[in-house]
Write a protein that holds these residues in place. Structure first.
Motif, mmCIF file in Angstrom:
data_model
loop_
_atom_site.group_PDB
_atom_site.id
_atom_site.type_symbol
_atom_site.label_atom_id
_atom_site.label_comp_id
_atom_site.label_asym_id
_atom_site.label_seq_id
_atom_site.Cartn_x
_atom_site.Cartn_y
_atom_site.Cartn_z
ATOM 1 N N GLU A 297 21.073 13.461 -14.253
ATOM 2 C CA GLU A 297 21.965 12.319 -14.505
ATOM 3 C C GLU A 297 21.515 11.492 -15.703
ATOM 4 N N THR A 298 20.220 11.304 -15.850
ATOM 5 C CA THR A 298 19.699 10.396 -16.876
ATOM 6 C C THR A 298 19.245 11.096 -18.153
ATOM 7 N N GLY A 299 19.018 12.392 -18.059
ATOM 8 C CA GLY A 299 18.484 13.114 -19.208
ATOM 9 C C GLY A 299 17.001 12.881 -19.428
ATOM 10 N N LEU A 300 16.324 12.305 -18.483
ATOM 11 C CA LEU A 300 14.900 12.001 -18.618
ATOM 12 C C LEU A 300 14.031 13.164 -18.146
ATOM 13 N N ASN A 301 12.920 13.362 -18.835
ATOM 14 C CA ASN A 301 11.882 14.254 -18.333
ATOM 15 C C ASN A 301 11.050 13.443 -17.342
ATOM 16 N N VAL A 302 11.026 13.886 -16.095
ATOM 17 C CA VAL A 302 10.368 13.120 -15.043
ATOM 18 C C VAL A 302 9.007 13.739 -14.737
ATOM 19 N N TYR A 303 7.956 13.041 -15.143
ATOM 20 C CA TYR A 303 6.586 13.456 -14.855
ATOM 21 C C TYR A 303 6.134 12.756 -13.564
ATOM 22 N N VAL A 304 5.475 13.505 -12.679
ATOM 23 C CA VAL A 304 5.047 12.950 -11.394
ATOM 24 C C VAL A 304 3.585 13.281 -11.150
ATOM 25 N N SER A 305 2.841 12.270 -10.712
ATOM 26 C CA SER A 305 1.461 12.483 -10.264
ATOM 27 C C SER A 305 1.289 11.792 -8.916
ATOM 28 N N HIS A 306 0.704 12.518 -7.973
ATOM 29 C CA HIS A 306 0.460 11.965 -6.637
ATOM 30 C C HIS A 306 -1.005 11.610 -6.490
ATOM 31 N N PHE A 307 -1.264 10.510 -5.792
ATOM 32 C CA PHE A 307 -2.639 10.137 -5.496
ATOM 33 C C PHE A 307 -3.195 11.055 -4.414
ATOM 34 N N PRO A 308 -4.489 11.333 -4.461
ATOM 35 C CA PRO A 308 -5.104 12.189 -3.436
ATOM 36 C C PRO A 308 -4.958 11.576 -2.045
ATOM 37 N N PRO A 309 -5.119 12.377 -0.996
ATOM 38 C CA PRO A 309 -5.029 11.847 0.371
ATOM 39 C C PRO A 309 -6.003 10.700 0.603
ATOM 40 N N ALA A 310 -5.563 9.712 1.388
ATOM 41 C CA ALA A 310 -6.374 8.560 1.803
ATOM 42 C C ALA A 310 -6.783 7.667 0.644
ATOM 43 N N THR A 311 -6.002 7.659 -0.440
ATOM 44 C CA THR A 311 -6.306 6.768 -1.573
ATOM 45 C C THR A 311 -5.091 5.941 -1.969
ATOM 46 N N SER A 312 -4.168 5.732 -1.034
ATOM 47 C CA SER A 312 -2.932 5.023 -1.369
ATOM 48 C C SER A 312 -3.194 3.596 -1.828
ATOM 49 N N LYS A 313 -4.302 2.996 -1.393
ATOM 50 C CA LYS A 313 -4.575 1.607 -1.780
ATOM 51 C C LYS A 313 -4.842 1.478 -3.276
ATOM 52 N N TRP A 314 -5.114 2.609 -3.960
ATOM 53 C CA TRP A 314 -5.338 2.565 -5.406
ATOM 54 C C TRP A 314 -4.020 2.563 -6.173
ATOM 55 N N ASN A 315 -2.932 2.827 -5.503
ATOM 56 C CA ASN A 315 -1.629 2.801 -6.157
ATOM 57 C C ASN A 315 -1.331 1.373 -6.598
ATOM 58 N N LYS A 316 -0.988 1.178 -7.863
ATOM 59 C CA LYS A 316 -0.834 -0.168 -8.436
ATOM 60 C C LYS A 316 0.137 -1.032 -7.655
ATOM 61 N N ILE A 317 1.191 -0.443 -7.124
ATOM 62 C CA ILE A 317 2.214 -1.234 -6.454
ATOM 63 C C ILE A 317 1.673 -1.986 -5.246
ATOM 64 N N GLU A 318 0.633 -1.443 -4.631
ATOM 65 C CA GLU A 318 0.085 -2.065 -3.425
ATOM 66 C C GLU A 318 -0.467 -3.456 -3.704
ATOM 67 N N HIS A 319 -1.293 -3.587 -4.748
ATOM 68 C CA HIS A 319 -1.941 -4.879 -4.997
ATOM 69 C C HIS A 319 -1.326 -5.654 -6.154
ATOM 70 N N ARG A 320 -0.320 -5.079 -6.829
ATOM 71 C CA ARG A 320 0.358 -5.821 -7.895
ATOM 72 C C ARG A 320 1.702 -6.382 -7.435
ATOM 73 N N LEU A 321 2.363 -5.715 -6.467
ATOM 74 C CA LEU A 321 3.688 -6.151 -6.029
ATOM 75 C C LEU A 321 3.738 -6.473 -4.544
ATOM 76 N N PHE A 322 3.363 -5.518 -3.695
ATOM 77 C CA PHE A 322 3.509 -5.718 -2.243
ATOM 78 C C PHE A 322 2.651 -6.871 -1.734
ATOM 79 N N SER A 323 1.447 -7.019 -2.269
ATOM 80 C CA SER A 323 0.597 -8.117 -1.815
ATOM 81 C C SER A 323 1.214 -9.465 -2.163
ATOM 82 N N ALA A 324 1.855 -9.557 -3.343
ATOM 83 C CA ALA A 324 2.496 -10.806 -3.752
ATOM 84 C C ALA A 324 3.693 -11.124 -2.865
ATOM 85 N N ILE A 325 4.442 -10.092 -2.475
ATOM 86 C CA ILE A 325 5.589 -10.300 -1.577
ATOM 87 C C ILE A 325 5.119 -10.815 -0.224
ATOM 88 N N THR A 326 4.075 -10.203 0.312
ATOM 89 C CA THR A 326 3.543 -10.624 1.603
ATOM 90 C C THR A 326 3.077 -12.075 1.563
#
Length: 396
Positions: A297-326
């Motif tokens: 739909e967008t014509g974008l090349n979509v690159y994806v990288s997954h964090f290793p198991p049990a390391t989700s807290k290193w994902n930027k969204i956790e401490h940059r966005l979700f913590s602020a919402i909470t």
């Protein structure tokens, strides 16, 4: 009249004096009064006769500087008065192997009163206040659990972190968007207690339901977040249905239409960092099919990288966005979807975070199966390093 003056002195100034100077002042006054002075000063000052007599017989420079009492003065500590009590107390509170590992106290709240009762059963009559002092002297403090153990670590964990960092820097250099995505914890919608506190007039708390029964809820909110790392901007798609891969990709699609395409008009690629499980998991087939449709739909090349198991807290969204919402909605009942959307949209922080939030009223079906032939049709390129975690989906 003298007695009235002395009494007034000790009531006003005398009690503010350090212990040592209070004794010395009382002794000096007793000496100046002559015969019967010790008795009169003791009654008016509260300093005992024996203390005044002892102080009068002590040499002027006998007391070491900085001390209020002579070495060894004062009441002995409980541990000294009750030999073996400290060892018995440590056996009760120790989380390790000392003592009987099956005693019930190990698995219940170790309150000071309970510890005092247990010690009394062992022959040590010690108050709960003294138990607290003994624990403090032994270096014990009240502590909560600390999250630390992350499970079995993957051998490529650090290499994957470095790979993600290199990719992010490369995309930043080319002014291409880099987003961190994840689903926030689902929230019951209704007049329920929400953790945290906020300032209100005294004795005027918000009144909420006593029980969090799901039958009393208006529904469940499923916030899915997209955090633009380079722009420090967030987008949250609040779903009313299931948190599925279709919902996750549609949230990214909504972000691109509402924010991404306007901020990155010359974008040809998009880099997504995501957790390894859930609706955007590395093994989720529907997630990859959805990203293929999005790329088409967008014509974008979509690159994806997954964090290793049990390391989700290193994902930027956790401490940059979700913590602020909470932090922003703490102490407030999430009584409607409109309230949730408005509270998320009002979220900001000292670093200039901005957030846009929309309500997604679509119904997403669980359990959609993706056949092998659909996977074979994907225009996907997998990286040589951990192809299960790193891949590129090109538009067809």
């Amino acid at each position: 009249m003298e007695d009235a003056v002395l009494s007034s002195f000790f009531k006003s100034l005398g009690k503010s004096l350090p212990e040592r100077y209070r004794r010395e002042v009382a002794t000096a006054m007793a000496k100046s009064l002559g015969h019967g002075g010790i008795k009169r000063v003791a009654e008016l000052s509260g300093v005992s006769r024996s203390t005044i007599i002892r102080e009068a017989g002590r040499g002027k420079h006998e007391m070491p500087d900085g001390r209020q009492r002579m070495q060894g003065g004062g009441r002995k500590k409980a541990a000294e008065r009750h030999p073996g009590a400290m060892e018995a107390l440590e056996a009760l509170v120790s989380p390790y192997t000392r003592g009987d590992p099956m005693q019930p106290l190990r698995w219940t709240t170790k309150s000071l009163r309970k510890l005092s009762g247990e010690l009394e059963g062992k022959g040590f009559k010690i108050s709960h206040v003294t138990v607290g002092e003994m624990l403090e002297d032994a270096g014990y403090t009240l502590q909560s659990c600390k999250k630390s153990h992350e499970g079995a670590g993957d051998p490529d964990r650090d290499k994957q972190f470095r790979h993600i960092n290199r990719c992010c820097l490369a995309f930043f250099d080319e002014s291409q968007p880099v987003i961190s995505v994840d689903a926030k914890k689902k929230e019951l919608v209704g007049n329920f207690k929400n953790g945290g506190r906020e300032y209100r007039k005294s004795h005027d708390p918000l009144l909420v339901n006593a029980y969090d029964f799901i039958d009393d809820a208006e529904g469940r909110a499923a916030p899915y977040g997209i955090y633009d790392i380079g722009a420090n901007a967030g987008f949250v798609n609040v779903g009313i249905s299931a948190d599925t891969a279709e919902f996750a990709v549609n949230s990214i699609r909504s972000w691109w239409r509402e924010m991404g395409c306007k901020m990155y008009e010359d974008a040809h690629s998009l880099y997504i960092t995501a957790d390894g499980g859930g609706s955007n998991g590395s093994r989720n087939r529907l997630w990859k099919v959805g990203l293929q449709n999005f790329a088409n739909e967008t014509g974008l090349n979509v690159y994806v990288s997954h964090f290793p198991p049990a390391t989700s807290k290193w994902n930027k969204i956790e401490h940059r966005l979700f913590s602020a919402i909470t932090m922003n909605w703490r102490g407030r009942p999430l009584d409607s979807f409109e309230t949730i959307v408005s509270l998320i949209a009002a979220t900001t922080n000292a670093s200039g975070l901005s957030v846009k939030c929309v309500l997604d009223e679509n119904e997403y079906q669980r359990g959609i199966k993706v056949e092998d032939d659909e996977i074979d049709k994907l225009n996907i390129k997998r990286y040589s390093f951990r192809p299960d975690w790193n891949y590129l989906i090109r538009p067809k």
